[in-house]
Scaffold this active site. Structure first.
Site, mmCIF file in Angstrom:
data_model
loop_
_atom_site.group_PDB
_atom_site.id
_atom_site.type_symbol
_atom_site.label_atom_id
_atom_site.label_comp_id
_atom_site.label_asym_id
_atom_site.label_seq_id
_atom_site.Cartn_x
_atom_site.Cartn_y
_atom_site.Cartn_z
ATOM 1 N N LYS A 179 0.827 -1.212 0.000
ATOM 2 C CA LYS A 179 0.000 0.000 0.000
ATOM 3 C C LYS A 179 0.860 1.261 0.000
ATOM 4 O O LYS A 179 0.549 2.232 -0.691
ATOM 5 C CB LYS A 179 -0.933 -0.010 1.204
ATOM 6 C CG LYS A 179 -1.980 -1.108 1.151
ATOM 7 C CD LYS A 179 -2.807 -1.155 2.416
ATOM 8 C CE LYS A 179 -3.828 -2.295 2.362
ATOM 9 N NZ LYS A 179 -4.620 -2.399 3.604
ATOM 10 N N VAL A 208 -8.260 7.920 1.871
ATOM 11 C CA VAL A 208 -7.406 7.513 2.991
ATOM 12 C C VAL A 208 -7.961 6.248 3.652
ATOM 13 O O VAL A 208 -7.211 5.313 3.977
ATOM 14 C CB VAL A 208 -7.278 8.653 4.023
ATOM 15 C CG1 VAL A 208 -6.596 8.160 5.291
ATOM 16 C CG2 VAL A 208 -6.509 9.822 3.428
ATOM 17 N N TRP A 252 -7.476 3.310 1.337
ATOM 18 C CA TRP A 252 -6.049 2.999 1.262
ATOM 19 C C TRP A 252 -5.624 2.172 2.473
ATOM 20 O O TRP A 252 -4.849 1.217 2.348
ATOM 21 C CB TRP A 252 -5.233 4.286 1.173
ATOM 22 C CG TRP A 252 -3.751 4.057 1.153
ATOM 23 C CD1 TRP A 252 -2.986 3.732 0.070
ATOM 24 C CD2 TRP A 252 -2.847 4.138 2.268
ATOM 25 N NE1 TRP A 252 -1.667 3.606 0.441
ATOM 26 C CE2 TRP A 252 -1.555 3.848 1.782
ATOM 27 C CE3 TRP A 252 -3.013 4.427 3.617
ATOM 28 C CZ2 TRP A 252 -0.436 3.840 2.612
ATOM 29 C CZ3 TRP A 252 -1.900 4.409 4.445
ATOM 30 C CH2 TRP A 252 -0.622 4.131 3.942
ATOM 31 N N HIS A 253 -6.129 2.543 3.666
ATOM 32 C CA HIS A 253 -5.783 1.777 4.863
ATOM 33 C C HIS A 253 -6.331 0.355 4.788
ATOM 34 O O HIS A 253 -5.628 -0.612 5.057
ATOM 35 C CB HIS A 253 -6.340 2.468 6.116
ATOM 36 C CG HIS A 253 -5.471 3.560 6.642
ATOM 37 N ND1 HIS A 253 -5.657 4.888 6.319
ATOM 38 C CD2 HIS A 253 -4.390 3.532 7.465
ATOM 39 C CE1 HIS A 253 -4.734 5.614 6.924
ATOM 40 N NE2 HIS A 253 -3.957 4.820 7.625
ATOM 41 N N ASP A 254 -7.607 0.251 4.460
ATOM 42 C CA ASP A 254 -8.243 -1.067 4.382
ATOM 43 C C ASP A 254 -9.613 -0.898 3.738
ATOM 44 O O ASP A 254 -10.328 0.066 4.032
ATOM 45 C CB ASP A 254 -8.397 -1.680 5.785
ATOM 46 C CG ASP A 254 -8.790 -3.142 5.733
ATOM 47 O OD1 ASP A 254 -8.645 -3.748 4.660
ATOM 48 O OD2 ASP A 254 -9.242 -3.672 6.760
#
Length: 620
Positions: A274, A502, A505-507
């Site tokens: 990521k 965001v 992107w994290h999960d």
């Protein structure tokens, strides 16, 4: 006194990141954008800039020794030790809920205490600290050996030679690529083939026609697609990619490739990829903007360096980022060196391609041995703090076993401290790896930005919080998303877009989406309050207290959002709120907690004013 002086140096902003004190009286760094001595006879700039002096002039007189603040010290001195005691009480063997989470605890190194090593993300780092520091030392030693051999094969030209920068670039990138290939093969085995394939696909987007308007479009579509595909296909097993080579159930070439070298030390390469996606986007967009400026810039006077007649080793970070690299620098080898740079590959901090290439060419004068040593001591202190907390406060294990009733019948104060210290551990578990990898880069001669500027408990503004938390990611978002889509002209819509990215992107999960949208929702009251209370700005004492009341609400909202996103989830937060507010005892506790937060906010205000009195304005 010498020990106090050392303590002050270790925990100074200048040690944390020279960028924070650049061009102030507190800075020990050379002035930025210093005029090149070989071409200019004018004197260099002083360390203190006009902006720094203006910040000092606009700052408020110190309140540290006023009767008001002596009252705050009293509250602070009583409340903080009680907070630690409450969290420690629920972590004792004598507590009724202890058996419900005891199985998550491990033997500790502090006598009489077990350690809460149940957070898998931090446990992966903690269990490998000796190995990681050994790799850092090995990398540094191999770099020195490689440099010595390279110097014999290709002697370095004089520093004033026009070939000096390119010589440095070629020497460094060659070692970086070789080491990265070996490192990633050890880490992910043959999955490095998948990584390199994605890298080449991304490189091809901007290679053929870098100034095309399709480059940013294809870049975003491709990389967001990679994030989803990595998650959906779980890293693309070779046995799924090569089904025609499978001779039978669980056999064949695909199966053998998946299990070559045991699949590597860390099989799930897609989890660590990521952060790489951010660098892929950075390279393509930096290349695109450089190509566009080149087409439009033939009539311009020249680069930033030429316009300012600046010494390239002393230009500031803004110019390193904004000044496009040379056309020939956007090459495949430079691209691979940037994307695969080992010290920053796993977790960052994030550097833009332009900044990275400039630092490969010109060593940064701020990277002194003393600063590196002070930063290493600061990292060691953070690790020690984390160890003490994990040995004495078992809130991670408690939150992980909440469905078993691990916080059943706890008092409102205990429930609140379980939440509060969970957030502190989240802060530390991110801060420590980020600082380790940044230290590795500093030792290697690359200076990325510091990711954590403030302690989690030293934040009162939802807007300012994100300038200090994962700062390099925040700056990446501002450069590559927020400004291109309009910036402050449509703040709420653009912030919703940013935090949606965001969160994904994290999960890719509903919990993280809820967290992202809660952040945007909680920013609205702050924006409104700033406009409403602006009329009281001339009445400084009244304005400060009104601002503090609003900040108390902000602190509660930020804690709630981060608990949802990274700790106990939405259901856990509902249960926690129900437990805290479900009794008169809970209401009484909340009242005292609000007063304590108000006191804390006032101290936060004065910390920032103390910085402003020295010419420092971090804006967070």
């Amino acid at each position: 006194m010498r020990l106090l002086s050392l303590f002050g140096t270790v925990f100074s902003l200048d040690t944390l990141d020279y960028r924070l004190t650049a061009n102030t009286a507190r800075s020990s760094s050379p002035p930025k954008n210093r005029t090149a001595p070989s071409t200019s006879g004018s004197p260099s700039a002083t360390n203190e800039s006009a902006q720094s002096r203006q910040t000092q002039e606009e700052s408020q007189p110190s309140k540290w020794k006023t009767p008001e603040f002596f009252l705050y010290y009293l509250v602070f001195g009583v409340v903080v030790p009680i907070m630690f005691k409450i969290a420690n009480d629920v972590s004792q063997e004598s507590h009724p809920n202890y058996p419900k989470y005891e199985n998550l605890l491990s033997p500790g190194w502090i006598p009489g205490r077990k350690v809460d090593n149940s957070d898998q993300q931090y446990a992966g780092f903690r269990n490998n600290i000796p190995i990681l520091f050994s790799i850092l030392a090995l990398h540094s030693a191999l770099r020195r050996g490689f440099n010595a051999v390279y110097a014999r094969v290709s002697p370095s030209p004089p520093k004033n030679s026009p070939y000096f920068a390119s010589h440095n670039l070629n020497r460094r990138k060659l070692f970086d690529i070789i080491f990265a290939i070996i490192f990633l093969t050890t880490l992910h085995s043959l999955s490095i083939i998948k990584i390199l394939f994605i890298l080449l696909m991304n490189f091809s987007i901007s290679y053929f026609h870098p100034s095309s308007v399709l480059v940013p479009i294809f870049t975003w579509v491709f990389n967001i697609g990679v994030l989803f595909a990595n998650e959906y296909f779980r890293g693309y097993k070779f046995r799924d990619i090569l089904p025609f080579l499978i001779a039978g159930e669980g056999e064949g070439v695909g199966h053998a490739m998946d299990n070559f070298m045991g699949g590597g030390i860390f099989k799930h390469w897609e989890v660590l990829f990521k952060i790489t996606v951010l660098r892929l986007i950075s390279y393509n967009l930096d290349h695109y903007w450089a190509a566009v400026r080149l087409e439009e810039g033939e009539k311009q006077e020249g680069s930033v360096l030429e316009k300012k007649n600046a010494d390239p080793t002393h230009i500031d970070e803004h110019d390193r980022i904004d000044t496009p690299a040379k056309v020939e620098d956007y090459s495949l080898l430079n691209y691979l060196a940037y994307i695969l740079y080992t010290p920053l590959y796993l977790a960052g901090p994030i550097l833009t391609f332009n900044d990275f290439v400039h630092q490969l060419k010109y060593s940064t004068p701020t990277l002194t041995v003393g600063r590196r040593v002070m930063y290493a001591i600061r990292l060691a202190f953070a690790i020690l703090c984390m160890e003490v907390i994990l040995h004495y406060i078992y809130v991670v294990a408690i939150s992980k076993t909440a469905t078993k009733g691990s916080w059943a019948h706890d008092t409102p104060a205990q429930l609140a401290m379980i939440s509060y210290f969970n957030l502190h551990i989240i802060w530390l578990k991110l801060l420590i790896p980020w600082r380790f990898f940044r230290l590795w880069a500093l030792v290697d001669g690359i200076d990325p930005p510091e990711n954590m500027l403030r302690c989690m408990s030293n934040n009162f503004s939802a807007l300012a919080f994100w300038r200090a938390w994962h700062r390099s990611f925040n700056r990446w978002i501002v450069r590559y998303i927020y400004i291109p889509i309009g910036g402050a002209r449509r703040p709420l819509i653009n912030m919703a877009t940013v935090f949606t990215f965001v969160a994904l992107w994290h999960d890719i999960s509903l919990k993280l989406l809820a967290w992202g949208w809660l952040i945007v929702l909680f920013v609205i009251p702050e924006i409104v309050a700033r406009k409403v209370f602006k009329r009281f700005q001339a009445r400084k004492t009244l304005y400060r207290h009104l601002f503090a009341l609003g900040a108390v609400a902000n602190v509660l909202m930020m804690m709630s959002a981060n608990l949802v996103g990274f700790a106990i989830g939405l259901d856990g937060l509902k249960e926690m709120i129900r437990g805290v507010f479900g009794s008169y005892q809970g209401v009484a506790f909340i009242t005292l907690a609000l007063v304590s937060i108000f006191v804390g906010v006032q101290i936060m205000f004065e910390i920032r004013e103390a910085e402003r009195r020295t010419g420092i304005n971090l804006k967070c």
